[in-house]
Scaffold this motif. Structure first.
Motif, PDB file in Angstrom:
ATOM      1  N   THR A  28      44.989  65.990  43.470  1.00 60.32           N
ATOM      2  CA  THR A  28      43.606  65.491  43.451  1.00 60.32           C
ATOM      3  C   THR A  28      42.936  65.675  42.099  1.00 60.32           C
ATOM      4  OG1 THR A  28      42.817  67.613  44.340  1.00 60.32           O
ATOM      5  CG2 THR A  28      43.239  65.829  45.929  1.00 60.32           C
ATOM      6  N   LYS A  33      36.656  59.698  40.027  1.00 62.67           N
ATOM      7  CA  LYS A  33      35.454  60.536  40.133  1.00 62.67           C
ATOM      8  C   LYS A  33      34.601  60.201  41.346  1.00 62.67           C
ATOM      9  CE  LYS A  33      35.094  61.737  35.313  1.00 62.67           C
ATOM     10  NZ  LYS A  33      34.328  61.765  34.100  1.00 62.67           N
ATOM     11  N   ARG A  36      35.228  62.636  44.131  1.00 64.62           N
ATOM     12  CA  ARG A  36      35.195  64.070  43.820  1.00 64.62           C
ATOM     13  C   ARG A  36      34.439  64.887  44.864  1.00 64.62           C
ATOM     14  NH1 ARG A  36      33.504  64.963  38.104  1.00 64.62           N
ATOM     15  NH2 ARG A  36      35.659  64.398  37.744  1.00 64.62           N
ATOM     16  N   VAL A  40      38.121  64.418  47.849  1.00 62.85           N
ATOM     17  CA  VAL A  40      38.768  65.457  47.039  1.00 62.85           C
ATOM     18  C   VAL A  40      38.304  66.848  47.478  1.00 62.85           C
ATOM     19  CG1 VAL A  40      38.947  66.446  44.710  1.00 62.85           C
ATOM     20  CG2 VAL A  40      39.244  63.985  45.045  1.00 62.85           C
ATOM     21  N   SER A  41      37.002  67.031  47.599  1.00 66.03           N
ATOM     22  CA  SER A  41      36.508  68.362  47.984  1.00 66.03           C
ATOM     23  C   SER A  41      36.950  68.727  49.396  1.00 66.03           C
ATOM     24  CB  SER A  41      34.988  68.456  47.848  1.00 66.03           C
ATOM     25  OG  SER A  41      34.342  67.591  48.725  1.00 66.03           O
ATOM     26  N   CYS A  99      42.374  57.132  46.531  1.00 71.83           N
ATOM     27  CA  CYS A  99      42.020  58.439  45.966  1.00 71.83           C
ATOM     28  C   CYS A  99      43.276  59.185  45.509  1.00 71.83           C
ATOM     29  CB  CYS A  99      41.257  59.252  47.015  1.00 71.83           C
ATOM     30  SG  CYS A  99      40.830  60.916  46.516  1.00 71.83           S
TER      31      CYS A  99
END
Length: 130
Positions: A28, A33, A36, A40-41, A99
């Protein structure tokens, strides 16, 4: 490349969870962006939660006739198992949204499957003990 972080006496499930976490962080790292603070988080936090719950379960000393401790341990084990399943779904969603790459998705699924199998075996082993 995944670095194995196994120590001498570490449970296999801990090693599997650490490898999963390490790979998710690497995969990741270069995600667009725009993902993000969403996918991703979530992926990163879920892998950290898996490791945390495994450690919490392993820290609970269980002995025969102590059902309260066994119940607590099972709750942490099941939380880790549920997080692995959620991680698998979110990684699918991440792949579909661009992603992560398809190969990264495949690797996450393989590592998550390893983790899920070892967690299941640990739970089954604990249930046999009681």
């Amino acid at each position: 490349k995944i670095m194995s972080t196994k120590t001498k006496s570490e449970l296999q499930v801990v090693t599997a969870a650490k490898n999963l976490c390490s790979y998710v962080l690497i995969a990741t790292n270069k995600s667009p962006k725009c993902f993000r603070f969403t996918l991703v988080s979530r992926l990163q936090n879920l892998t950290l939660n898996i490791i945390e719950n495994i450690y919490r379960a392993n820290e609970i000393f269980v002995q025969s006739k102590n059902l309260q401790n066994m119940q607590k341990r099972l709750e942490f084990q099941h939380s880790a198992l549920t997080d692995v399943k959620i991680l698998a779904y979110i990684s699918l969603l991440a792949r579909e949204q661009g992603c992560i790459l398809p190969k990264q998705y495949e690797q996450i699924c393989k590592l998550a499957s390893d983790c899920q199998y070892l967690l299941g075996a640990w739970i089954k082993s604990d249930k046999r003990y009681f």
